[in-house]
Design a protein around this motif. Sequence first.
Motif, PDB file in Angstrom:
ATOM      1  N   ASN A  59      -6.419   2.986   1.377  1.00 23.90           N
ATOM      2  CA  ASN A  59      -7.314   2.180   2.210  1.00 23.90           C
ATOM      3  C   ASN A  59      -8.775   2.551   1.981  1.00 23.90           C
ATOM      4  O   ASN A  59      -9.653   1.681   1.921  1.00 23.90           O
ATOM      5  CB  ASN A  59      -6.969   2.366   3.694  1.00 23.90           C
ATOM      6  CG  ASN A  59      -5.695   1.643   4.085  1.00 23.90           C
ATOM      7  OD1 ASN A  59      -5.369   0.595   3.517  1.00 23.90           O
ATOM      8  ND2 ASN A  59      -4.953   2.189   5.049  1.00 23.90           N
ATOM      9  N   LYS A  88       0.823  -1.207   0.000  1.00 20.11           N
ATOM     10  CA  LYS A  88       0.000   0.000   0.000  1.00 20.11           C
ATOM     11  C   LYS A  88       0.857   1.257   0.000  1.00 20.11           C
ATOM     12  O   LYS A  88       0.524   2.255  -0.666  1.00 20.11           O
ATOM     13  CB  LYS A  88      -0.922   0.001   1.221  1.00 20.11           C
ATOM     14  CG  LYS A  88      -2.024  -1.049   1.168  1.00 20.11           C
ATOM     15  CD  LYS A  88      -2.858  -1.029   2.438  1.00 20.11           C
ATOM     16  CE  LYS A  88      -3.943  -2.097   2.399  1.00 20.11           C
ATOM     17  NZ  LYS A  88      -4.731  -2.143   3.659  1.00 20.11           N
ATOM     18  N   ASP A 130     -11.800   0.158   0.681  1.00 19.95           N
ATOM     19  CA  ASP A 130     -13.048   0.017   1.432  1.00 19.95           C
ATOM     20  C   ASP A 130     -14.245   0.302   0.538  1.00 19.95           C
ATOM     21  O   ASP A 130     -15.245  -0.436   0.562  1.00 19.95           O
ATOM     22  CB  ASP A 130     -13.059   0.981   2.634  1.00 19.95           C
ATOM     23  CG  ASP A 130     -12.070   0.573   3.715  1.00 19.95           C
ATOM     24  OD1 ASP A 130     -11.639  -0.616   3.706  1.00 19.95           O
ATOM     25  OD2 ASP A 130     -11.707   1.421   4.557  1.00 19.95           O
ATOM     26  N   THR A 163      -3.726   6.280   3.592  1.00 19.29           N
ATOM     27  CA  THR A 163      -5.119   6.372   4.044  1.00 19.29           C
ATOM     28  C   THR A 163      -6.072   6.411   2.859  1.00 19.29           C
ATOM     29  O   THR A 163      -7.124   5.766   2.860  1.00 19.29           O
ATOM     30  CB  THR A 163      -5.311   7.639   4.903  1.00 19.29           C
ATOM     31  OG1 THR A 163      -4.442   7.575   6.029  1.00 19.29           O
ATOM     32  CG2 THR A 163      -6.751   7.752   5.380  1.00 19.29           C
TER      33      THR A 163
END
Length: 532
Positions: free
Chosen positions: A414, A399, A418, A411
Amino acid sequence: MFDTLSSRLDKVFTSLRGRGRLTDADIDATAREIRVALLEADVALPVVRSFVAAIRERARGAEVSTSLNPAQQVIKIVNEELVAVLGGGTTTLRFAKTPPTVILLAGLQGTGKTTLAGKLGRWLKTQGHTPLLVAADLQRPNAVNQLQVVGARAGVEVFAPEPGNGVGDPVRVARDALAHARRQVFDVILVDTAGRLGVDEEMMRQAADIRDAVSPDEILFVLDAMIGQDAVSTAQAFADGVGFSGVVLTKLDGDARGGAALSVARVTGAPIMFASTGEALEDFDVFHPERMASRILGMGDVLTLIEHAEKAFEVEQAEAMAAKMAASEFTLEDFLEQMLTVRKMGPIGNLLGMLPGMGQIKDQLAQVDDRDLDRVVAIIRSMTPAERQDPKILQASRKARVARGSGVTVTEVNQLLDRFGEARKMMKQMAGGAGLLPGMGRGKAAQARKAVKKGKGARRSGNPAARAAQAQERRTGQDGAPALGPGVGGADLEGMPDLAALMQQHGIGGGNAGGSGPGAGGNPGRGPRKGR
């Protein structure tokens, strides 16, 4: 353009809902509110008077008094009268029995007439015609050069024997263009005439001379939709001086009040035939009064959305995507492909605005930024093929690498993962659980999953006919029913993109996409949670 008018009308209709019976006082109050809303939208006063009178008369008639839901009947009446004001129905070009068909473009200077010539030429080309653009605007500086540039972008040939900038005879150019089109077998010629700065008698006479020289089959008056009630007097002057058979509205994407669109057809008696909604050559389409009325009343424009999708999505691609979603094999690679295809359809906010009910979340739609989509594309393209196929292998170090490669933070990576997970779950539910995927109920979704698995594990036949049968079976499922594209809200829309997933991507609408988390690319949530 019609946001203010739509908001005012929505408030009027909201006050009517829930009333079991409408009194004369209710009807008068509703008519007054509609009158104020139209005047604020800069609609011509004669049009407002006739529009409100028709609504008041019909609302007091039997169709409302005997209705089980009078409020809905009033809304229906307003919709029908709005369609009538906008022209009543879709009007198409009249083509000459013996080519070439001559179309003369006239209008004020600054209305986007030269750019419109390229848009119309491109549109005619997609309809199977061979158009020719004619540079007969020899007054405005660099008008000829501009038409040549626009024609090159549109892929349409330009006839420009004169340099322009005040040099040359536009009447002779138009006449020579007609002879050139007959020799070179062009079936439509679009004559771009000089714009006027106002009601100029000399320039009006020049347009009339060009009309007499080439006897056009259509004269299209190009009107800037942002000029308000001035459009009515200008259109009337052109109708008296040159005459025209149709109107083309430009700059419908502007933030003006839109009175021109609601006035010109009723005042001049000429139908609105085309509408331009942006700067790009693709931002151009046939004008449909019933669809525009539907948008103004906040009921969406799904038919236009379907047409955009049909242009951008290929049937085989949509079928393959639907089968993957039904088999729970939708990957980030597929997600990226779908995003890029949807991007071809236009700005995401505009697409979502065509869905019914989206008028209630205009503020959220206004915040949708296509740069969010660009950020998503950058993140996915920074991943390896294996990571796109199986996002679960994206551990912390991977990542971090993806974040550096795409210029975002971990972030944001992520958050994208999601969002993708949420969209994937929703797609799976649409495909199998709720039967919302068009053409796929519970049984067909299962067959699609079985077909995909069979395609992966079965041996490939050596017989060409058998291989073709296997390929067909994988595409359609065992019962031969075609697998259709992902839908919108359960509607049976073939080949549609999954705009519901995009709404989640941008934090718009219901589900998990409300204000509970950031939007695509790390943008903050778009306000409080709202149902679709």
